[in-house]
Enzyme design. Structure first.
Site, PDB file in Angstrom:
ATOM      1  N   TYR A  34      34.255  48.072  43.751  1.00 16.98           N
ATOM      2  CA  TYR A  34      33.612  46.928  44.424  1.00 16.98           C
ATOM      3  C   TYR A  34      33.199  47.282  45.865  1.00 16.98           C
ATOM      4  O   TYR A  34      33.932  47.022  46.815  1.00 16.98           O
ATOM      5  CB  TYR A  34      34.568  45.731  44.442  1.00 16.98           C
ATOM      6  CG  TYR A  34      34.880  45.187  43.061  1.00 16.98           C
ATOM      7  CD1 TYR A  34      33.857  44.836  42.180  1.00 16.98           C
ATOM      8  CD2 TYR A  34      36.195  45.022  42.633  1.00 16.98           C
ATOM      9  CE1 TYR A  34      34.134  44.342  40.911  1.00 16.98           C
ATOM     10  CE2 TYR A  34      36.478  44.526  41.368  1.00 16.98           C
ATOM     11  CZ  TYR A  34      35.443  44.185  40.511  1.00 16.98           C
ATOM     12  OH  TYR A  34      35.720  43.701  39.258  1.00 16.98           O
ATOM     13  N   GLN A 108      31.434  31.671  43.919  1.00 13.22           N
ATOM     14  CA  GLN A 108      32.794  31.987  43.473  1.00 13.22           C
ATOM     15  C   GLN A 108      33.737  30.856  43.890  1.00 13.22           C
ATOM     16  O   GLN A 108      33.339  29.952  44.633  1.00 13.22           O
ATOM     17  CB  GLN A 108      33.248  33.328  44.098  1.00 13.22           C
ATOM     18  CG  GLN A 108      33.381  34.424  43.069  1.00 13.22           C
ATOM     19  CD  GLN A 108      33.831  35.754  43.632  1.00 13.22           C
ATOM     20  OE1 GLN A 108      33.853  35.971  44.839  1.00 13.22           O
ATOM     21  NE2 GLN A 108      34.185  36.659  42.743  1.00 13.22           N
ATOM     22  N   ASP A 169      36.887  36.374  35.191  1.00 12.20           N
ATOM     23  CA  ASP A 169      35.680  36.780  34.471  1.00 12.20           C
ATOM     24  C   ASP A 169      35.750  36.735  32.945  1.00 12.20           C
ATOM     25  O   ASP A 169      34.893  36.158  32.306  1.00 12.20           O
ATOM     26  CB  ASP A 169      35.282  38.203  34.879  1.00 12.20           C
ATOM     27  CG  ASP A 169      35.037  38.346  36.371  1.00 12.20           C
ATOM     28  OD1 ASP A 169      35.306  37.398  37.122  1.00 12.20           O
ATOM     29  OD2 ASP A 169      34.580  39.419  36.792  1.00 12.20           O
ATOM     30  N   TYR A 355      42.323  42.789  32.302  1.00 14.83           N
ATOM     31  CA  TYR A 355      41.676  41.967  33.328  1.00 14.83           C
ATOM     32  C   TYR A 355      42.178  40.513  33.292  1.00 14.83           C
ATOM     33  O   TYR A 355      43.326  40.281  33.609  1.00 14.83           O
ATOM     34  CB  TYR A 355      40.169  42.101  33.110  1.00 14.83           C
ATOM     35  CG  TYR A 355      39.305  42.084  34.349  1.00 14.83           C
ATOM     36  CD1 TYR A 355      39.656  42.742  35.510  1.00 14.83           C
ATOM     37  CD2 TYR A 355      38.086  41.400  34.348  1.00 14.83           C
ATOM     38  CE1 TYR A 355      38.825  42.719  36.631  1.00 14.83           C
ATOM     39  CE2 TYR A 355      37.242  41.379  35.456  1.00 14.83           C
ATOM     40  CZ  TYR A 355      37.631  42.038  36.589  1.00 14.83           C
ATOM     41  OH  TYR A 355      36.803  42.005  37.683  1.00 14.83           O
ATOM     42  N   GLU A 399      45.080  46.084  41.454  1.00 18.09           N
ATOM     43  CA  GLU A 399      44.187  44.935  41.242  1.00 18.09           C
ATOM     44  C   GLU A 399      44.926  43.816  40.514  1.00 18.09           C
ATOM     45  O   GLU A 399      44.810  42.644  40.848  1.00 18.09           O
ATOM     46  CB  GLU A 399      42.974  45.387  40.423  1.00 18.09           C
ATOM     47  CG  GLU A 399      41.916  44.310  40.246  1.00 18.09           C
ATOM     48  CD  GLU A 399      40.651  44.835  39.568  1.00 18.09           C
ATOM     49  OE1 GLU A 399      40.689  45.966  39.033  1.00 18.09           O
ATOM     50  OE2 GLU A 399      39.644  44.120  39.588  1.00 18.09           O
TER      51      GLU A 399
HETATM   52  C1  DGY Z   1      32.237  42.248  38.705  1.00 16.78           C
HETATM   53  O1  DGY Z   1      33.270  42.491  38.089  1.00 16.78           O
HETATM   54  O2  DGY Z   1      31.447  43.104  39.033  1.00 16.78           O
HETATM   55  C2  DGY Z   1      31.906  40.874  39.082  1.00 16.78           C
HETATM   56  O3  DGY Z   1      31.008  40.818  40.103  1.00 16.78           O
HETATM   57  C3  DGY Z   1      33.112  40.099  39.476  1.00 16.78           C
HETATM   58  O4  DGY Z   1      32.844  39.277  40.509  1.00 16.78           O
END
Ligand code: DGY
Length: 434
Positions: A34, A108, A169, A355, A399
């Site tokens: 990220y 978000q 997600d 996840y 994470e």
């Molecule tokens: C990702 O996992 O890339 C999404 O943007 C989560 O926010």
């Protein structure tokens, strides 16, 4: 050796992670996976910075708000530079005509107002007044955007237009509604996330194809509000976002009262009354819990997870529903060494390392513990907090964590996990000092 001496190295490492992930006024969630500024990550990061550098905490919020569009919308990603190691990047979102910094087109969970209040109440009075004043109208404008763009009619429920808007997600709740997203004209694309992290810990191809299709749907309608509400192939009321927005409205109301902003006070009170109605509508007698609701098909998800406990955080604790909610929690603790799993460990879709289909997330635990504590369930709150700390002590600033074994999953050296650690330590010290 006392607890704080034993954990001193972890405090130092948490500082280091925030400093290493600092890109100059904004913080990336983790290296590799990220590489930009994410919305709710940054809000939590500010909580972490606040424990050792108040000024830097405010800067994190100020920089996030630089991504805000003129209509109040606050995107889930602010792309401050191009980085080919992430997909979908700025080109896929097509937001150039909306804002001078490239951003995503979805939002978000709105934890920002709650963090703002926390910084305000725990900081040096002169500094916080001066920093908070210009931010308040911006956060209020984001809430106004939320209520105008994500309200499910007049029900008080809050919708998400993409699973990423929930922050959770690949929660199994989204499987059925995602199944209705037509991907027959999906543009070819290449996933980047699985080059950074073990793919067993990431969403599956089924999910990703639809995530990308929904991004292109939004881009193709120019992120138009009316078309999104009427035509988005994914439009689901989420317990998580409905709860988080209600809590955030309450916290913004407290700030409006400090500022003596009477127009904002009246507006926030109306939103709060609606939000309470919305949460009530999400109660599902079939599973004795608050569950998500697929607006397009008028169906409830009939599944429970960590998000199901977020109404506490929203200040909702209906006495007739407490036993049922606590029974879910106790059942999960009976099945897993650690809580709170992101999804029901007794459900066939539970996956302890994938996840949001099972793993524990420090930030959700923080929200759940805060809610339980505020509503007077301190023993449960303490169990959630201490589980979170044990997981980090054993596995580091990962994470997320497997609820069965405590093994760390996903990315390493995560900013928000470091921030939650620092905040929990700060709370512990305050408790010892009291
Ligand atoms: C990702 O996992 O890339 C999404 O943007 C989560 O926010």
């Amino acid at each position: 050796m006392g607890y704080f001496e034993m954990t001193g190295d972890l405090d130092a490492r948490a500082h280091e992670i925030l400093t290493e992930n600092d890109r100059g006024g904004y913080t990336i969630p983790t290296k590799g996976l990220y590489p930009f500024q994410w919305n709710w990550d940054s809000a939590f990061v500010a909580l972490g910075f606040a424990t050792f550098d108040q000024n830097r905490a405010w800067t994190e919020i100020e920089s996030l708000l630089e991504g805000q569009w003129e209509n109040g919308f606050l995107p889930h990603i602010v792309f401050r530079r191009d980085d080919p190691t992430y997909f979908p990047g700025p080109k896929e979102w097509g937001t150039a005509k909306h804002h001078w910094i490239p951003t995503s087109g979805i939002t978000q969970p709105p934890v920002l107002a709650t963090v703002l209040r926390e910084l305000f109440e725990t900081g040096t009075p002169d500094l916080v007044r001066q920093r908070m004043k210009p931010l308040f109208p911006k956060v209020l404008a984001w809430h106004a955007w939320y209520h105008a763009n994500r309200a499910v009619g007049n029900t008080g429920m809050v919708a998400i237009a993409h699973p990423w808007e929930s922050g959770r997600d690949n929660l199994p709740d989204w499987d059925a509604p995602l199944g209705d997203v037509d991907i027959s004209d999906l543009e070819p694309y290449e996933r980047k996330d699985v080059t950074h992290v073990n793919q067993d810990m990431r969403p599956q191809q089924f999910d990703y194809d639809r995530y990308v299709r929904l991004v292109h749907f939004g881009r193709d309608i120019g992120w138009d509000r009316d078309r999104m509400v009427e035509e988005s192939p994914f439009w689901v009321a989420d317990v998580g976002v409905t709860s988080i927005l209600l809590r955030a409205d309450r916290d913004l109301l407290a700030l409006a009262q400090v500022l003596g902003d009477y127009a904002a006070i009246a507006q926030l009170e109306a939103w709060i009354a609606k939000g309470e109605e919305g949460i009530d509508r999400l109660w599902n007698d079939k599973v004795f819990a608050y569950t998500s609701y697929n607006i397009r098909r008028d169906t409830r998800a009939d599944m429970v997870g960590g998000g199901t406990l977020l109404p506490f955080y929203a200040g909702v604790a209906d006495p007739n529903r407490l036993d049922a909610l606590f029974a879910h929690m106790d059942r999960w603790w009976g099945r897993c060494e650690f809580g709170v799993p992101s999804f029901d460990p007794d459900h066939k879709k539970f996956d302890s390392i994938r996840y949001w289909r099972g793993p524990i997330w420090a930030v959700v635990n923080w929200l759940v513990a805060r809610g339980l504590s505020d509503m007077g369930f301190e023993a449960r709150a303490e169990r959630v907090r201490s589980n979170t700390q044990t997981l980090i002590e054993n596995a580091g600033f990962r994470e997320n964590f497997c609820p069965a074994t405590g093994v760390g999953c996903g990315g390493h050296d995560f900013s928000w996990t470091a921030a939650i650690w620092l905040n929990l330590q700060h709370q512990n010290r305050a408790r010892v000092a009291a």
